[in-house]
Design an enzyme around this catalytic site. Structure first.
Site, PDB file in Angstrom:
ATOM      1  N   GLY A 533     -52.798 -20.130  56.693  1.00  0.00           N
ATOM      2  CA  GLY A 533     -53.723 -20.425  57.770  1.00  0.00           C
ATOM      3  C   GLY A 533     -53.018 -20.414  59.102  1.00  0.00           C
ATOM      4  O   GLY A 533     -51.789 -20.308  59.188  1.00  0.00           O
ATOM      5  N   GLY A 536     -50.789 -25.212  62.920  1.00  0.00           N
ATOM      6  CA  GLY A 536     -51.366 -26.479  63.326  1.00  0.00           C
ATOM      7  C   GLY A 536     -52.642 -26.864  62.619  1.00  0.00           C
ATOM      8  O   GLY A 536     -53.329 -27.787  63.071  1.00  0.00           O
ATOM      9  N   THR A 537     -52.996 -26.193  61.529  1.00  0.00           N
ATOM     10  CA  THR A 537     -54.251 -26.503  60.831  1.00  0.00           C
ATOM     11  C   THR A 537     -54.082 -27.549  59.743  1.00  0.00           C
ATOM     12  O   THR A 537     -55.080 -27.923  59.122  1.00  0.00           O
ATOM     13  CB  THR A 537     -54.833 -25.231  60.222  1.00  0.00           C
ATOM     14  OG1 THR A 537     -53.851 -24.586  59.418  1.00  0.00           O
ATOM     15  CG2 THR A 537     -55.271 -24.268  61.322  1.00  0.00           C
ATOM     16  N   GLY A 538     -52.869 -28.008  59.456  1.00  0.00           N
ATOM     17  CA  GLY A 538     -52.688 -29.096  58.507  1.00  0.00           C
ATOM     18  C   GLY A 538     -52.115 -28.692  57.169  1.00  0.00           C
ATOM     19  O   GLY A 538     -52.342 -29.404  56.190  1.00  0.00           O
ATOM     20  N   THR A 540     -48.811 -28.493  56.299  1.00  0.00           N
ATOM     21  CA  THR A 540     -47.766 -29.461  55.970  1.00  0.00           C
ATOM     22  C   THR A 540     -48.357 -30.845  55.761  1.00  0.00           C
ATOM     23  O   THR A 540     -47.894 -31.607  54.899  1.00  0.00           O
ATOM     24  CB  THR A 540     -46.723 -29.486  57.099  1.00  0.00           C
ATOM     25  OG1 THR A 540     -46.256 -28.156  57.342  1.00  0.00           O
ATOM     26  CG2 THR A 540     -45.548 -30.364  56.746  1.00  0.00           C
ATOM     27  N   HIS A 769     -73.128 -14.679  94.587  1.00  0.00           N
ATOM     28  CA  HIS A 769     -72.692 -13.805  93.493  1.00  0.00           C
ATOM     29  C   HIS A 769     -72.530 -14.607  92.196  1.00  0.00           C
ATOM     30  O   HIS A 769     -73.014 -14.197  91.129  1.00  0.00           O
ATOM     31  CB  HIS A 769     -71.359 -13.146  93.875  1.00  0.00           C
ATOM     32  CG  HIS A 769     -70.879 -12.154  92.868  1.00  0.00           C
ATOM     33  ND1 HIS A 769     -71.113 -10.808  92.990  1.00  0.00           N
ATOM     34  CD2 HIS A 769     -70.186 -12.310  91.704  1.00  0.00           C
ATOM     35  CE1 HIS A 769     -70.585 -10.179  91.953  1.00  0.00           C
ATOM     36  NE2 HIS A 769     -70.007 -11.083  91.162  1.00  0.00           N
ATOM     37  N   GLU A 770     -71.875 -15.772  92.290  1.00  0.00           N
ATOM     38  CA  GLU A 770     -71.621 -16.544  91.067  1.00  0.00           C
ATOM     39  C   GLU A 770     -72.896 -17.220  90.577  1.00  0.00           C
ATOM     40  O   GLU A 770     -73.078 -17.400  89.367  1.00  0.00           O
ATOM     41  CB  GLU A 770     -70.528 -17.582  91.349  1.00  0.00           C
ATOM     42  CG  GLU A 770     -69.719 -17.970  90.131  1.00  0.00           C
ATOM     43  CD  GLU A 770     -69.009 -16.800  89.515  1.00  0.00           C
ATOM     44  OE1 GLU A 770     -68.828 -16.800  88.279  1.00  0.00           O
ATOM     45  OE2 GLU A 770     -68.614 -15.862  90.261  1.00  0.00           O
ATOM     46  N   HIS A 773     -74.782 -14.984  88.107  1.00  0.00           N
ATOM     47  CA  HIS A 773     -74.268 -15.053  86.733  1.00  0.00           C
ATOM     48  C   HIS A 773     -74.744 -16.324  86.040  1.00  0.00           C
ATOM     49  O   HIS A 773     -75.155 -16.290  84.864  1.00  0.00           O
ATOM     50  CB  HIS A 773     -72.731 -15.019  86.737  1.00  0.00           C
ATOM     51  CG  HIS A 773     -72.151 -13.713  87.200  1.00  0.00           C
ATOM     52  ND1 HIS A 773     -72.433 -12.506  86.595  1.00  0.00           N
ATOM     53  CD2 HIS A 773     -71.288 -13.434  88.225  1.00  0.00           C
ATOM     54  CE1 HIS A 773     -71.772 -11.533  87.212  1.00  0.00           C
ATOM     55  NE2 HIS A 773     -71.080 -12.076  88.227  1.00  0.00           N
TER      56      HIS A 773
END
EC number: 3.4.24.-
Length: 1008
Positions: A533, A536-538, A540, A769-770, A773
């Site tokens: 995986g 850092g997903t666990g 260990t 413009h922003e 969006h």
């Protein structure tokens, strides 16, 4: 040639016949009769015929005086004297004349025999060999070429060689007169060029050269001639004064100029002076041929010699030495002589610097040179000392302090002594010394390495010998301590994992709790478990939880320890499994397994040995492990983790070694909230903390990322002087991480200064413009999550809006046609908003939007969902089967811009249709954007004002404001079609099929 001489016999002499008969006995040595003097003559040059009367002989036949008797007496006396002399010689020196005469006679006989044999062979050669040779070389034998044997072929080559050699000799004889003439001409030319004109200038040059050869450099001799009145007059023309001054030599051109500029000398006098000085420059001035010039040279040199002798009788001389020139000359001579010896003597002296050498006086040294007792001398670098080596005697080496003697080097060279120079400042001496010491250094290094190797070998032997004694002591470093029930439960709560993780954990716990039920039935249980995986997903953490939950020994290591440790990786693998089997049932966990079991592990010899040891332990064969496969000692489960499972070796992951594969992926939204609760436990959280509202901004975060997020939020709250962590702290950390990645992070004060420097018109243009969006993004029911929008981020004259994809879109791993269409509509928002507010005078600030629109439109055209070109192959892959996912979590895979994808070959009509479809998608989405903004102009103005006032607005704030403004929403482009199984009605039917037949026609631009 024979000469006949007639003579009358002397009446006083006996007959010639008798005289000749006795004449052979004359001499000091007596020879045998057959080897007399007359017998050795084969051919007489003179024949003497004598005649006498018989009366002459008979007249003296009676007693009385006779010449014959006198001759006989003299002969007998001579013989006796010769015999006595021979006996005395034999007595004194041991020389036997008779034996010598015998040897001489024997040698003469051999010579006669050889001459006789030679005469016989010569006769045979004339009578037999020559006729047979002539017969063998007849033309009848040569013209039959087919019957030639090897001898005739060899004879042909010999004849040809002899003919060529004869021709060459004839040619040389013919060319000899011409060669001799050319040689004489060349000799004449050489002598003409060699002998110069006997001019005073050349005489002066000759005298200078002779002086330089006879005297050392730097020696100057001034001459003073005594005048009639007794005074000394300096003679500046003496050659010894300026023999070494090259710059005083006047060239021919300068002499011509000096003579020509003198106006007091007439023309005729100038010519005569030029001729006398040898600088007239005319070719016809040569004094005869070289023989005449040579004779003139001899006469002039004799006159010069006589003049020098006359002047020297009434002259006095002053000797001057230029010591710098003497030293320079001596150094050049020594260096020139040293280059021939290659510096071996100097190297020997430098290596034996420590040796004591007595001093020798300089006068004694010169005496040793004269007596040829010196073998070699070595000058020091300053030329003030000599290291002298004698040929014999004791001691062999001396030190001599030398003065600056100009004749020293000449004396040394005349004595035939080897000369060298000790150059202490040059590095090549140190290199030679180092090379000389290198063998000793290498021997010492070899002894040291051998001792170290012996020490290491003995340590390994002792370790293996007492392995059982120290295993348990080492095991404490590998086996985690077993906790109680409360610790196990607390650890269990800290782990937030999904999927089949807990099912696998339960299965392993059942087996490790009672492995005998499997061994009794000869069932081989799981041997290895692979956890994979993202980082850092666990993975260990799962292994630690397994150790806590089971309460069993847990041996752990990292893949990097097997390659970077002092102990070999194979030995460490065997040690780990040995410890686990001694404490079975047990777990063996190796993190980052790809370091020792990767595809390229076998290329490295050390990693290959580690990999093979791991495979042997996983196989569990009795021959390699010493333990039966179905034994309680084999109750060891191997767990490994990696971030790159596709990089593992296929032999390692095959069944029987790795029986279970578990993928631990990134947590979903619910799990991220739980992980946030785990990592925020024990921290002071404010009441406004609601991680559920920010969970959409953590899409793609792992458990480690969430832990880091909580820690950074705590650091920011402490920096602000707060005692609690607020929701805004977490938002600020997320914004900081985002803006740091974009490189536009500034402090609040710097941001305010930058905003004040920008004009209001520029800010209003950016806000409009922003806002376009933002409004279009919120008009779609299922568009990406809007995090925030900000004007002038980092002080740049631009605006930015941050959107995160929805969780369901990320989970499905692919995009839809409607999703791409929504992205195009929102991308049109900026330019369309400018057109709605400012008219058609649109700026070029939407360049990035246009590029994005074009890219998405191309992907829609080549997408299989395209109504007209969906079944047409418009692109083709190069060298890859599957394209990797896009970076940065983008859902749209831009296949058109991928480096391994290229456009397929299209006809003119298909290319034109491709362009029309691309234009159609762009125009349709632009029309949707314009209509939506015109219909929701009030919302556009509101969002524009908010951005101008605050320069920042979040997505939650936009949603709250739009609820009260009755927006006209878009239809849901990505709403999934759901089937209700309880509904018995027929499925909806479309009269228009998804794929329309392609309307191919020649485009106007391509018609002929």
């Amino acid at each position: 040639m024979e000469i006949a001489i007639s003579y009358k016999p002397n009446p006083l002499i006996s007959s010639s016949t008798q005289l000749l008969k006795r004449s052979k006995s004359f001499g000091l040595v007596r020879f045998p009769a057959k080897y007399g003097l007359g017998a050795t003559r084969k051919k007489q040059l003179f024949r003497v015929y004598a005649s006498e009367s018989s009366s002459g002989s008979s007249s003296n036949s009676d007693g009385g005086f006779s010449w014959v008797r006198l001759a006989q007496s003299i002969r007998l006396g001579a013989e006796r004297i010769g015999e006595k002399i021979g006996e005395s010689v034999k007595t004194e020196i041991g020389f036997d004349s008779e034996e010598a005469s015998g040897r001489v006679n024997e040698y003469v006989a051999r010579v006669k025999d050889s001459v006789h044999k030679g005469h016989h062979e010569l006769t045979r050669f004339k009578n037999e060999t020559v006729p047979s040779f002539i017969d063998w070389n007849k033309w009848e034998h040569w013209k039959d070429i087919r019957n030639w044997d090897g001898k005739r072929v060899a004879a042909l080559f010999i004849y040809a060689f002899a003919l060529l050699l004869s021709c060459q000799r004839v040619y040389v004889a013919i060319q000899a007169p011409r060669v001799e003439r050319e040689r004489r001409e060349l000799t004449e030319s050489f002598m003409e060029a060699l002998i110069p004109e006997p001019s005073p200038g050349n005489i002066e040059k000759f005298k200078r050269n002779m002086w330089r050869k006879a005297t050392p450099k730097g020696l100057k001799l001034k001459r003073f001639i005594e005048a009639p009145d007794g005074t000394l007059v300096h003679d500046s023309s003496y050659v010894g004064e300026n023999a070494w001054d090259d710059d005083l030599e006047t060239t021919e051109g300068s002499l011509k100029k000096i003579i020509g500029r003198n106006a007091r000398i007439q023309t005729e006098a100038k010519k005569k002076l030029s001729q006398d000085l040898g600088v007239s420059g005319e070719i016809g001035d040569s004094v005869g041929n070289w023989r005449e010039r040579l004779a003139t040279w001899k006469e002039m040199l004799e006159r010069e010699k006589l003049s020098e002798q006359l002047n020297s009788s009434a002259a006095k001389y002053v000797v001057e030495f230029d010591m710098k020139e003497v030293e320079k000359s001596l150094r050049e001579d020594v260096i020139g002589r040293t280059s021939e010896t290659e510096g071996t003597r100097a190297l020997w002296i430098s290596k034996r610097w420590w040796r004591y050498r007595p001093k020798l006086p300089y006068t004694y040294f010169l005496q040793k040179l004269d007596s040829s007792e010196v073998a070699a001398v070595v000058f020091t670098e300053d030329l003030k000392r000599l290291y002298v080596t004698m040929k014999e005697g004791f001691p062999l080496e001396y030190i001599v302090d030398i003065p600056l003697d100009p004749y020293l080097f000449e004396t040394i060279c005349n004595a035939g002594v080897e000369v060298d120079l000790l150059q202490k400042r040059q590095i090549h001496y140190f290199m030679k010394v180092f090379i000389a010491l290198l063998p000793g250094i290498l021997i010492l290094w070899f002894i040291r390495e051998s001792a170290m190797l012996l020490l290491i070998t003995s340590k390994r032997f002792l370790y293996k010998k007492y392995n059982q004694l120290f295993d348990m002591a080492y095991a404490e470093n590998f086996i985690l301590p077993v906790g109680d029930v409360s610790e196990t439960k607390s650890m269990y709560k800290e782990v937030v994992l999904g999927g089949d993780v807990w099912d696998l954990l339960d299965e392993l716990m059942i087996y490790m709790g009672n492995p005998m039920q499997y061994y009794e039935k000869d069932v081989a249980f799981v041997r290895g478990v692979l956890l994979s995986g993202p980082p850092g997903t666990g993975k260990t953490l799962f292994a630690r939880t397994l150790a806590k939950e089971s309460g069993l020994p847990f041996v752990f290591a990292s893949g990097a320890e097997f390659t970077d440790s002092e102990k070999s990786g194979a030995a460490k693998i065997n040690e780990m499994f040995s410890i686990a089997r001694r404490n079975a049932p047990a777990f063996v966990f190796v993190d980052e397994i790809d370091a020792i079991a990767g595809r390229h592990a076998r290329k490295d010899p050390r990693r290959r040995a580690t990999f093979e040891a791991l495979i042997a332990q996983l196989d569990g064969e009795k021959e390699k492990t010493g333990i039966d496969r179905f034994s309680l000692r084999q109750a060891v489960i191997f767990i490994c983790a990696t971030n790159r499972p596709d990089e593992l070796d296929l032999e390692f992951v095959r069944s029987g070694r790795i029986d279970r594969r578990l993928y631990i992926g990134l947590p979903d939204a619910k799990q991220r909230v739980q992980i946030f609760g785990v990592h925020s436990a024990g921290k002071n959280l404010a009441e406004d903390i609601d991680f559920g509202k920010l969970v959409f901004r953590t899409v793609g975060f792992s458990g480690a990322d969430i832990r880091n997020l909580v820690n950074e939020a705590a650091i920011m709250s402490v920096r602000k002087g707060r005692s609690y962590i607020y929701q805004q702290d977490i938002v600020d950390v997320l914004d900081k991480q985002l803006l740091e990645g974009m490189g536009v992070l500034l402090t609040e004060e710097e941001q305010q200064k930058c905003e004040q420097s920008v004009s209001y018109e520029k800010k209003r243009l950016l806000a409009v413009h922003e806002a376009g969006h933002i409004v279009l993004a919120h008009l779609f029911p299922r568009f990406d999550w809007h995090a925030f929008s900000q004007l002038l981020p980092g002080g740049k004259e631009t605006a930015v809006s941050v959107f995160y994809p929805r969780e369901d879109m990320v989970d499905q791993g692919y995009t839809t046609f409607g999703y791409m269409k929504m992205q195009m509509v929102v991308a049109h928002g900026g330019r369309c908003a400018e057109r709605v507010v400012f008219g058609d005078n649109v700026t070029d600030g939407g360049k990035d939007d246009l590029e994005k629109i074009t890219k998405i439109a191309r992907e829609m055209v080549i997408s299989p969902q395209s109504a007209r070109l969906g079944l047409t192959q418009l692109v083709k892959k190069i060298g890859m089967v599957d394209l990797p996912d896009n970076p940065d979590g983008e859902l749209i895979k831009y296949r058109w811009d991928h480096p391994h994808v290229m456009p397929a070959e299209m006809s003119v009509e298909v290319s034109e249709l491709f362009t029309r479809e691309l234009t159609r998608y762009i125009e349709e989405t632009e029309e949707l954007a314009m209509n939506a903004l015109r219909a929701n102009r009030h919302i556009l103005d509101l969002i524009t004002r908010e951005l101008l006032e605050k320069s920042r607005i979040t997505g939650l704030e936009v949603e709250e404001k739009m609820k009260d403004l009755s927006p006209l929403m878009f239809e849901d482009f990505v709403k999934p079609f759901q089937i209700n199984p309880d509904d018995e009605e027929l499925l909806p039917h479309k009269d228009r099929v998804s794929y329309q037949p392609v309307d191919l026609r020649a485009a106007p631009l391509h018609r002929s």
